[in-house]
Structures are given as C-alpha cells and as structure tokens.
Design an enzyme around this catalytic site. Structure first.
Site, PDB file in Angstrom:
ATOM      1  N   THR A 188      -5.124   2.769  -0.299  1.00 21.27           N
ATOM      2  CA  THR A 188      -5.088   2.127  -1.618  1.00 21.27           C
ATOM      3  C   THR A 188      -5.603   0.693  -1.528  1.00 21.27           C
ATOM      4  O   THR A 188      -6.375   0.235  -2.381  1.00 21.27           O
ATOM      5  CB  THR A 188      -3.662   2.145  -2.185  1.00 21.27           C
ATOM      6  OG1 THR A 188      -3.172   3.491  -2.176  1.00 21.27           O
ATOM      7  CG2 THR A 188      -3.636   1.618  -3.599  1.00 21.27           C
ATOM      8  N   ASP A 189      -5.188  -0.032  -0.501  1.00 21.57           N
ATOM      9  CA  ASP A 189      -5.709  -1.383  -0.286  1.00 21.57           C
ATOM     10  C   ASP A 189      -7.227  -1.363  -0.125  1.00 21.57           C
ATOM     11  O   ASP A 189      -7.945  -2.179  -0.710  1.00 21.57           O
ATOM     12  CB  ASP A 189      -5.092  -1.997   0.977  1.00 21.57           C
ATOM     13  CG  ASP A 189      -3.746  -2.651   0.718  1.00 21.57           C
ATOM     14  OD1 ASP A 189      -3.462  -2.998  -0.431  1.00 21.57           O
ATOM     15  OD2 ASP A 189      -2.992  -2.836   1.689  1.00 21.57           O
ATOM     16  N   LEU A 190      -7.720  -0.446   0.682  1.00 26.73           N
ATOM     17  CA  LEU A 190      -9.144  -0.399   0.977  1.00 26.73           C
ATOM     18  C   LEU A 190      -9.958  -0.050  -0.268  1.00 26.73           C
ATOM     19  O   LEU A 190     -10.999  -0.664  -0.540  1.00 26.73           O
ATOM     20  CB  LEU A 190      -9.423   0.602   2.093  1.00 26.73           C
ATOM     21  CG  LEU A 190      -8.796   0.244   3.447  1.00 26.73           C
ATOM     22  CD1 LEU A 190      -8.936   1.408   4.418  1.00 26.73           C
ATOM     23  CD2 LEU A 190      -9.433  -1.003   4.027  1.00 26.73           C
TER      24      LEU A 190
ATOM     25  N   ASP B 100       0.799  -1.214   0.000  1.00 28.41           N
ATOM     26  CA  ASP B 100       0.000   0.000   0.000  1.00 28.41           C
ATOM     27  C   ASP B 100       0.837   1.273   0.000  1.00 28.41           C
ATOM     28  O   ASP B 100       0.636   2.146  -0.849  1.00 28.41           O
ATOM     29  CB  ASP B 100      -0.942  -0.017   1.202  1.00 28.41           C
ATOM     30  CG  ASP B 100      -1.790   1.238   1.280  1.00 28.41           C
ATOM     31  OD1 ASP B 100      -2.902   1.235   0.735  1.00 28.41           O
ATOM     32  OD2 ASP B 100      -1.334   2.233   1.881  1.00 28.41           O
TER      33      ASP B 100
END
Length: 408
Positions: free
Chosen positions: A178-180, A146
């Site tokens: 970014t992951d989420l 991320d």
C-alpha cells in the site's frame, strides 16, 4: 539532459510512501532535497538490521530499509520546530517546484508549512500531502500504517489460504504494497500537476491517502463485488476469475501455473498427457473451469506431482504455457533475465562504500535514467544546499549550527 531537469523537490516525508515517490522523481533527474531532523533523520535509518557495512566490514548507521527508498537525493538536516529553521524551509519552498509531506492532517500549520501558507509564498508550487486516511472524513486524524491499511482496505481479506485450509488466516502482502502504490500514485499525480502548473502558472494541493489507494487498486476484486455482487474471499495463490491459475505441486517443490486462455489449457492437457480434458464440457472453457474448479484443480495437482519442477517448466515453456519457478530473493538476482536487464546496480555512498540496489524499472530510449548516488548520509548536503539555493554563507552556517537549527 534528464527528464526533470530544472525541477526541484522539497521532500518533507519519512518512512516509505513519500520517499518512494520522491525517489522516482530523483531517478527522473529532479533535484530532491530531503529535509531531516538533526541528529535523528528519517525514522527508517534505524530500521535494521541489516545495515550497510563500511569498507572494514563494520555496520554503519544506514539501514537497508532506508537505503531502498532514498537514492539520488540530497539530505539537509534542519530543525523546523525552531523559528530560524521554519524560515529556512519557507525560503527553500520559494525556490522549489514541488513539496511532498506525510505529516498528520494539520500538523504543519503551526510551522507555517501547510498548503495555504506555502501557496501564498509560492503560488506555482505543487504540494502533495500523503496521509493514512485523507484530509477529511471521520478517520482523518488517525495515523496510517501499511499493514493496518491492508486490513481495513480489504487486501488482507483476499490474501492468504482459504477458510478451512491449514494456516487459514488473513495475511498481509510480503512488502509494504500500500505504501509503495501510494508512492507511485503520488509521483504520477505530481507529474500531472506540474504539467498543469506549467500551463497556468498555478500549483495545487494533492490530497492522497493510503486508504484511498488501497481501495482503488483492489482492481478486479472490487469490480467482482461492484459489478457481480460477489464478495471475494481468500483463495491462496488461486485466481478468482481464471482456472487453472495458481501455485502447483511437483515431485520436488512448487511452481506457478498461469493458464490465461482456452488454447493454453489445451496445450497444458497435452503436456500432462491428458488431452481429453480440453474437450470435456466441464473444462473446455474458462467459465466452465471456474465453475468446476473443485474437481479440476485436485486432478491437475495429482498429475503434476509426478515429475520434478524443472521438467514441467521445460515442457510447459516448449508448449508456450505460462509457468515459472517460485524463486527466493537470492534466486531472483541469479536469474539470467534479471541479470540481462541489469536490475541490480551499485551506487557510491557518502562514506566511500558501494550500495547494491534495484534500479528503476523504467527504460527510456531518448533520456536514459542516470543514477548518481545512493541514499545520502544524514545532513550530508546541508551546507551545499543552503549555500547554493539560499546563498547562506559560512558565517551564517556556523551560527545556525551553533543554535542547533542545522546539522551536517
């Protein structure tokens, strides 16, 4: 009845982006089967402290990080590096509607679990791959994390204090944004692909990357560059296109001021006792305020430092000017609106304890979401899932356990 009754998802993902997507699907009522390595499990299980505490107040092996992204799932511990484990996963895939994986590009091919192999087994299956940089291109084989993606994808270039200010260095966002966001795009894509599969009987491969997601949700900042030719820079809490729209100082702290139009600015000027500012041609319109930001913002800061936060917030609310306190996380969960919305929930854990969590933010009028359990203990449902889905009997389970293929 739930939104995704009858939909079965095989979750081969770890860490955050994939598990976040499958948790959304579990919230919607899908049967999400999380496949984990025997004895190890999802990497985030050990990403602590803090850890969940049992009834005696002792730390368990379940980290708070892991618990935030895996509620409502069933955990099966299967070693698919073993031939017998591969066969189990392949058999499960023939009985699933969706698979989500976040292995390196090509990493599952040697196990017969890549899209081409799986599509041959189950043509209707929706197969979602989440990688750092995508299935092709010069960076395809790179591992994606991320913070690294926030850097290369431009987010860090617009996050942090402006050059020349104290602490003026690029910053990452305080959560793995970014992951989420990749997880949310994945959930949306899966639902769309399921709709297509229902109509045509044919599944497809979803190629989703952290970098693509990060670039896509640069939103107005990307548009400022692509349309206006302006390269955005770090502006702290300030907005590149709206003024005044940033954290402001008060006599005893800070608050967020979010003036979104000229009418709100005029009312702000009344509140601070400077009504003439709204008629000043330098500040009368947002375009003018953006152009004269360097003069206006310091003047407002000087005026706002004269009274405490709560006094300003009360006055601004009465004048219908958007402003809010800058809450710590504990203050968030003490906030009356957050409490009224029931955002904090407690779910039962496999060890008998309760896990405090944040509910899914969606509310449906006809099919309210049902939360059944917290994130599972490693391998908690191995026997249940294999017996229920594949009709594996006790003798077969014992043999697989003896071989180290399964655990739980």
């Amino acid at each position: 009845m739930t939104l995704l009754d009858g939909v079965r998802v095989l979750d081969l993902s770890r860490i955050l982006a994939g598990p976040w997507a499958t948790q959304v699907l579990a919230d919607f009522g899908a049967d999400v089967i999380k496949v984990e390595r025997p004895g190890v499990g999802d990497d985030t299980r050990t990403w602590g402290p803090p850890y969940l505490q049992d009834a005696d107040g002792k730390d368990t092996t379940e980290s708070a990080y892991y618990l935030c992204a895996n509620r409502g799932k069933r955990s099966v511990a299967i070693d698919f590096t073993a031939a017998a484990g591969q066969q189990l996963i392949q058999q499960l895939l023939t009985r699933c509607d969706v698979v989500v994986e976040n292995y390196k590009v090509g990493g599952l091919k040697k196990y017969g679990l890549d899209f081409a192999s799986v599509h041959a087994l189950n043509p209707k299956l929706v197969y979602c791959s989440i990688t750092g940089y995508g299935q092709d291109g010069p960076y395809a084989q790179r591992a994606g994390y991320d913070a690294a993606i926030q850097a290369i994808g431009g987010l860090m270039s617009v996050t942090g204090e402006p050059d020349g200010s104290p602490g003026a260095v690029p910053q990452k966002v305080g959560v793995a944004a970014t992951d989420l966001m990749t997880g949310m795009y994945a959930a949306t894509a899966i639902l769309a692909a399921l709709r297509h599969a229902e109509r045509t009987g044919v599944g497809q491969h979803i190629d989703l990357s952290l970098l693509d997601t990060q670039v896509a949700w640069l939103a107005n900042q990307a548009s400022n560059y692509l349309v206006g030719g302006v390269v955005p820079t770090r502006q702290g809490t300030a907005h590149p296109n709206i003024v005044p729209y940033q954290v402001m100082p008060a006599a005893d702290g800070y608050f967020m001021l979010a003036v979104g139009n000229d009418g709100q600015f005029a009312r702000l000027c009344e509140v601070i006792g400077e009504p003439q500012l709204a008629a000043d041609p330098r500040y009368a319109t947002n375009n003018a305020r953006v152009a004269h930001r360097a003069a206006l913002v310091p003047y407002l800061q000087q005026r706002l430092r004269m009274r405490p936060v709560n006094e300003w917030l009360t006055a601004l609310e009465h004048a219908v000017v958007p402003a809010n306190p800058v809450n710590r996380i504990d203050q968030v969960f003490d906030d009356p609106q957050v409490q009224a919305r029931g955002l904090r929930i407690e779910l039962p854990h496999g060890d008998g304890s309760k896990v405090a969590m944040v509910r899914n933010p969606l509310k449906f009028s006809a099919t309210p979401l049902q939360y059944t359990q917290a994130a599972p203990v490693l391998g908690q449902h191995t026997a249940q899932v294999l017996g229920e889905v594949l009709a594996v009997d006790d003798a077969q389970l014992q043999a697989l356990q003896a071989q180290g293929v399964i655990a739980g």
